[in-house]
Design a protein around this motif. Structure first.
Motif, PDB file in Angstrom:
ATOM      1  N   GLY A 130      39.271   4.431  15.412  1.00 60.57           N
ATOM      2  CA  GLY A 130      38.931   5.732  14.858  1.00 60.57           C
ATOM      3  C   GLY A 130      40.090   6.693  14.873  1.00 60.57           C
ATOM      4  N   GLY A 131      39.765   8.011  14.867  1.00 61.31           N
ATOM      5  CA  GLY A 131      38.528   8.597  15.283  1.00 61.31           C
ATOM      6  C   GLY A 131      38.041   8.136  16.648  1.00 61.31           C
ATOM      7  N   THR A 132      36.735   8.284  16.800  1.00 58.31           N
ATOM      8  CA  THR A 132      36.076   7.892  18.045  1.00 58.31           C
ATOM      9  C   THR A 132      34.877   7.023  17.716  1.00 58.31           C
ATOM     10  N   PRO A 133      34.991   5.693  17.823  1.00 57.31           N
ATOM     11  CA  PRO A 133      33.835   4.830  17.537  1.00 57.31           C
ATOM     12  C   PRO A 133      32.616   5.164  18.380  1.00 57.31           C
ATOM     13  N   THR A 134      32.837   5.620  19.620  1.00 57.65           N
ATOM     14  CA  THR A 134      31.696   5.961  20.476  1.00 57.65           C
ATOM     15  C   THR A 134      31.130   7.340  20.148  1.00 57.65           C
ATOM     16  N   PHE A 135      31.590   7.960  19.052  1.00 53.60           N
ATOM     17  CA  PHE A 135      30.903   9.122  18.482  1.00 53.60           C
ATOM     18  C   PHE A 135      29.512   8.708  18.013  1.00 53.60           C
ATOM     19  N   LEU A 136      29.385   7.433  17.584  1.00 49.96           N
ATOM     20  CA  LEU A 136      28.096   6.917  17.142  1.00 49.96           C
ATOM     21  C   LEU A 136      27.121   6.893  18.311  1.00 49.96           C
ATOM     22  N   GLY A 137      25.871   7.254  18.046  1.00 46.73           N
ATOM     23  CA  GLY A 137      24.844   7.147  19.074  1.00 46.73           C
ATOM     24  C   GLY A 137      24.444   5.696  19.281  1.00 46.73           C
ATOM     25  N   ASP A 138      23.562   5.482  20.240  1.00 47.21           N
ATOM     26  CA  ASP A 138      23.131   4.115  20.535  1.00 47.21           C
ATOM     27  C   ASP A 138      22.521   3.443  19.303  1.00 47.21           C
ATOM     28  N   ASP A 139      21.667   4.167  18.596  1.00 50.03           N
ATOM     29  CA  ASP A 139      21.047   3.590  17.396  1.00 50.03           C
ATOM     30  C   ASP A 139      22.103   3.295  16.333  1.00 50.03           C
ATOM     31  N   GLY A 140      23.085   4.171  16.215  1.00 52.52           N
ATOM     32  CA  GLY A 140      24.149   3.948  15.242  1.00 52.52           C
ATOM     33  C   GLY A 140      24.983   2.727  15.571  1.00 52.52           C
ATOM     34  N   LEU A 141      25.308   2.543  16.847  1.00 50.49           N
ATOM     35  CA  LEU A 141      26.073   1.365  17.266  1.00 50.49           C
ATOM     36  C   LEU A 141      25.279   0.089  17.001  1.00 50.49           C
ATOM     37  N   ARG A 142      23.968   0.123  17.315  1.00 45.81           N
ATOM     38  CA  ARG A 142      23.126  -1.046  17.043  1.00 45.81           C
ATOM     39  C   ARG A 142      23.097  -1.350  15.548  1.00 45.81           C
ATOM     40  N   ALA A 143      22.971  -0.317  14.731  1.00 47.83           N
ATOM     41  CA  ALA A 143      22.901  -0.514  13.281  1.00 47.83           C
ATOM     42  C   ALA A 143      24.210  -1.073  12.742  1.00 47.83           C
ATOM     43  N   LEU A 144      25.328  -0.568  13.245  1.00 46.93           N
ATOM     44  CA  LEU A 144      26.627  -1.043  12.776  1.00 46.93           C
ATOM     45  C   LEU A 144      26.833  -2.513  13.101  1.00 46.93           C
ATOM     46  N   VAL A 145      26.566  -2.886  14.343  1.00 45.28           N
ATOM     47  CA  VAL A 145      26.751  -4.288  14.737  1.00 45.28           C
ATOM     48  C   VAL A 145      25.784  -5.193  13.969  1.00 45.28           C
TER      49      VAL A 145
END
Length: 460
Positions: free
Chosen positions: A115-130
């Motif tokens: 990034g940026g900051t990949p951990t800017f994503l919330g838990d749901d966002g990280l799950r959706a991305l993976v």
């Protein structure tokens, strides 16, 4: 490391490319666009040799909650998490556009979220991305699956989620533990917070933990950085990346907030680097190359010892040289003999995808000379040597004739004890390994023609 003297460091304190690619990204042209990239993807799909090698994926998450003044990355400062939800929907569509050309389920052995900051994503966002990455591609067992982490944005529970999602490597952005330096660059994070997260990462079983450091920041002194080095030695991450801060406020707007008078002098920067090398050696770290250090048991150090080191747009890797697909705004990829880069702004990136087009805005189709020189430069950067016979057999050239001017130019580096030119090849000496960018620059045809090197970071 003790052979690296302050005098040598001063002599090679000059700008130069990092050679995560050759030719370097500043050579990309707008004449290379989506059409040329699609051809490369389709050729990969039908080419048996390319299909046999797993892919590498890079995903760029541009969002950050706060601005770090030293940052030169492509980022968007926002406190609106819903912007990431929109971005993820477009990422899903970009993945679909890729798999339409190269096929669904291509094996992947390396994934990196930056990034940026990949951990800017919330838990749901990280799950959706993976989930969307796994729908489009097959993550193979034993691969490197890494994510850049801002310690201010994660807890032990979030690290546990990352492990659950399949990430096995973490990179923590530390830069400096000194509170005054952190305040000067607008990135305050207590050392205790980082120590607790690294300890949690070990409990959770991550294969490797990296810590990023930067020297040359405002309010840093050799003495203050010594204290940070001592804390890092106590922290004992598996890997350390040590970068020199490049102050280029005319190019990177956030850096204009840094007070120039607070920046350390060049002599102080050299002292910081020299003392860092000594501190890491005393702490038992192996110098992998190009700012990277690793404990002898880490996979990167093992790959260096065994001659299996590789290099791509994310830096050194243990994974075999393979095609890289870049996803997201400004992401860079490599497919076959081409490089490509996505649109750098969200509006342009979204517009391309809304048109059903891959968001490639520039790139490069490599010439035969580019490919030959890339083979030489990457051999130097990764193995520290080039064997004439291997290049001659692969590219059907007479090495000494083809690179006569370059071999002559190496004589100066040879006299300084940095390289040895023999009858069968070129070898970087142990001391020269710390200045390998300078050795590689000799073979960079584009750089030899264009002497405007100020746009690059300094090579040490």
């Amino acid at each position: 490391m003790t052979a690296v003297t302050p005098e040598l460091l001063r002599r090679f304190d000059v700008p130069g490319p990092r050679y995560t690619s050759y030719p370097t990204a500043d050579r990309f042209v707008e004449a290379f666009g989506q059409e040329e990239y699609v051809i490369a993807l389709q050729e990969r799909k039908v080419g048996s040799a390319a299909k046999a090698l797993p892919l590498s994926l890079y995903v760029h998450i541009p969002f950050c909650e706060a601005l770090c003044y030293y940052c030169a990355c492509n980022k968007i400062i926002t406190r609106h998490p819903e912007r990431a939800d929109v971005y993820l929907r477009y990422l899903a569509r970009e993945i679909d556009l890729h798999t339409a050309h190269c096929g669904v389920g291509q094996p992947v052995s390396q994934v990196h979220l930056g990034g940026g900051t990949p951990t800017f994503l919330g838990d749901d966002g990280l799950r959706a991305l993976v989930a969307m990455l796994r729908r489009g591609f097959t993550w193979v067992p034993g691969g490197e699956y890494s994510i850049e982490v801002d310690p201010r944005t994660v807890t032990e529970d979030r690290l546990a989620l990352l492990a659950e999602l399949g990430f096995n490597r973490l990179s923590f952005g530390v830069q400096d533990f000194d509170p005054q330096v952190q305040k000067a660059v607008h990135r305050v994070q207590p050392a205790e917070q980082v120590f607790a997260l690294v300890e949690a990462a070990r409990r959770l079983g991550f294969d490797s933990v990296n810590v990023d450091l930067i020297y040359g920041l405002p309010r840093q002194t050799p003495e203050s950085f010594d204290r940070t080095l001592a804390q890092v030695a106590e922290l004992r991450p598996d890997r350390i990346a040590l970068y020199a801060y490049a102050h280029l406020p005319e190019r990177f707007k956030p850096q204009r907030r840094i007070v120039p008078a607070e920046l350390p002098l060049a002599s102080a920067k050299v002292a910081m680097l020299s003392r860092s090398l000594q501190a890491f050696e005393q702490a038992g770290y192996m110098y992998v190359g190009m700012d990277h250090f690793a404990l002898p048991t880490d996979a990167l150090a093992v790959a260096k010892r065994q001659g299996r080191l590789h290099r791509n747009f994310q830096g050194y890797s243990t994974q075999p040289d393979c095609d890289l697909i870049g996803l997201g705004v400004s992401a860079i990829g490599r497919v076959g003999a081409t490089y490509s880069q996505n649109a750098k702004t969200l509006d342009e990136y979204y517009d391309f995808i809304d048109q059903g087009r891959l968001p490639v805005v520039r790139g490069l189709a490599l010439t035969r000379d580019d490919l030959v020189r890339r083979a030489v430069i990457m051999a130097l950067m990764c193995q520290g040597e080039v064997l004439f016979e291997s290049i001659e057999q692969a590219w059907l050239i007479d090495f000494r004739h083809y690179f006569a001017a370059e071999i002559e130019q190496l004589e100066g580096l040879s006299e300084q004890g940095l390289v040895a030119v023999g009858g069968d090849g070129i070898a970087v000496t142990p001391t020269g390994w710390f200045f390998v960018r300078g050795v590689a620059m000799v073979f960079d045809r584009h750089l030899q023609v264009d002497r405007n090197r100020a746009r690059f970071s300094r090579i040490i």
